[in-house]
Design a protein around this motif. Sequence first.
Motif, PDB file in Angstrom:
ATOM      1  N   GLY A   1      39.868 -34.718 -22.970  1.00 15.53           N
ATOM      2  CA  GLY A   1      39.480 -33.439 -23.468  1.00 15.53           C
ATOM      3  C   GLY A   1      39.990 -33.279 -25.068  1.00 15.53           C
ATOM      4  O   GLY A   1      40.589 -34.057 -25.633  1.00 15.53           O
TER       5      GLY A   1
ATOM      6  N   LYS B   1      31.035 -31.607 -21.617  1.00 14.49           N
ATOM      7  CA  LYS B   1      30.504 -31.086 -20.571  1.00 14.49           C
ATOM      8  C   LYS B   1      29.145 -31.849 -19.801  1.00 14.49           C
ATOM      9  O   LYS B   1      28.843 -31.839 -18.750  1.00 14.49           O
ATOM     10  CB  LYS B   1      29.650 -29.671 -20.838  1.00 14.49           C
ATOM     11  CG  LYS B   1      30.661 -28.553 -20.859  1.00 14.49           C
ATOM     12  CD  LYS B   1      30.255 -27.328 -21.445  1.00 14.49           C
ATOM     13  CE  LYS B   1      31.071 -26.076 -21.372  1.00 14.49           C
ATOM     14  NZ  LYS B   1      30.597 -24.768 -21.969  1.00 14.49           N
TER      15      LYS B   1
ATOM     16  N   VAL C   1      33.324 -29.883 -27.100  1.00 14.76           N
ATOM     17  CA  VAL C   1      33.326 -29.299 -25.696  1.00 14.76           C
ATOM     18  C   VAL C   1      31.739 -29.679 -25.071  1.00 14.76           C
ATOM     19  O   VAL C   1      31.704 -30.315 -23.930  1.00 14.76           O
ATOM     20  CB  VAL C   1      33.357 -27.905 -25.780  1.00 14.76           C
ATOM     21  CG1 VAL C   1      33.075 -27.324 -24.664  1.00 14.76           C
ATOM     22  CG2 VAL C   1      34.713 -27.675 -26.384  1.00 14.76           C
TER      23      VAL C   1
ATOM     24  N   VAL D   1      40.353 -28.348 -22.361  1.00 15.24           N
ATOM     25  CA  VAL D   1      41.228 -28.037 -23.843  1.00 15.24           C
ATOM     26  C   VAL D   1      42.683 -28.061 -23.255  1.00 15.24           C
ATOM     27  O   VAL D   1      42.983 -27.303 -22.662  1.00 15.24           O
ATOM     28  CB  VAL D   1      40.868 -26.755 -24.429  1.00 15.24           C
ATOM     29  CG1 VAL D   1      41.573 -26.431 -25.706  1.00 15.24           C
ATOM     30  CG2 VAL D   1      39.345 -26.741 -25.004  1.00 15.24           C
TER      31      VAL D   1
ATOM     32  N   ALA E   1      38.316 -21.002 -25.983  1.00 19.08           N
ATOM     33  CA  ALA E   1      37.782 -22.118 -25.185  1.00 19.08           C
ATOM     34  C   ALA E   1      36.976 -21.261 -24.148  1.00 19.08           C
ATOM     35  O   ALA E   1      36.279 -21.741 -23.319  1.00 19.08           O
ATOM     36  CB  ALA E   1      39.055 -22.947 -24.584  1.00 19.08           C
TER      37      ALA E   1
ATOM     38  N   ALA F   1      35.316 -23.473 -21.198  1.00 15.89           N
ATOM     39  CA  ALA F   1      35.644 -25.000 -21.378  1.00 15.89           C
ATOM     40  C   ALA F   1      36.997 -25.131 -21.537  1.00 15.89           C
ATOM     41  O   ALA F   1      37.935 -26.072 -21.866  1.00 15.89           O
ATOM     42  CB  ALA F   1      35.310 -25.450 -22.901  1.00 15.89           C
TER      43      ALA F   1
END
Length: 204
Positions: free
Chosen positions: A9, A202, A198, A35, A26, A31
């Motif tokens: 990440g 995902k 991010v 992170v 985040a 997310a």
Amino acid sequence: MALTTLERGVHHITTDFAEGIIQNAAGKMKANKFVSVSTYGAAINAFTILSGLLLKGESCDDFCVVLNGDEYRTPESKTERINKSLTGEDEKVKRLRGVARNKVLQFNLPEGHNPESYVHYLLCSDLINDLKDEETEIIEAAKKIKYVKDGHKYIDQVIDELGINRAVALNNIISLVSKHPEWNDFMTSIVDWMTPRVEALKEK
């Protein structure tokens, strides 16, 4: 610092107070699991750590360092510091300097502020609406702090005034101040850097 986190990440190295700010950002992106945040102390350490990783050949695609924004404010000052950390004139070092310049981010601060003093200013600005009782308490505590010689101590003073656990207080303060209309501008470079990475994570 666990470098393996780079593989799963977006990884930031930042300071104590900024850690909560980045985690808040985040969280708004849903997310947090992507992170990872580590602290590095003084701003100068950011350039040393970043340079070391690049020289070792680490994959830094999803990696950046975040400065408070009150030091190395200009592109020129960042470049000068990077050149001191990545010395030499061979093509590899020249290439890594270019990579490093794109990995150093900062909060967007008005001249004369650091993040703590700026957050204190925002809390006292009367521009955050629809306050809950506990949020009103934070603002009232902030307004009691009129002047702190060391601007980095403003949030410490607010936390002392609130008299609650530091981690809880930081989370509450950052959640509140992130509602301020100036917050998006303060966070621009970090959010702009995080968003596409991010979204890509995902989709995996």
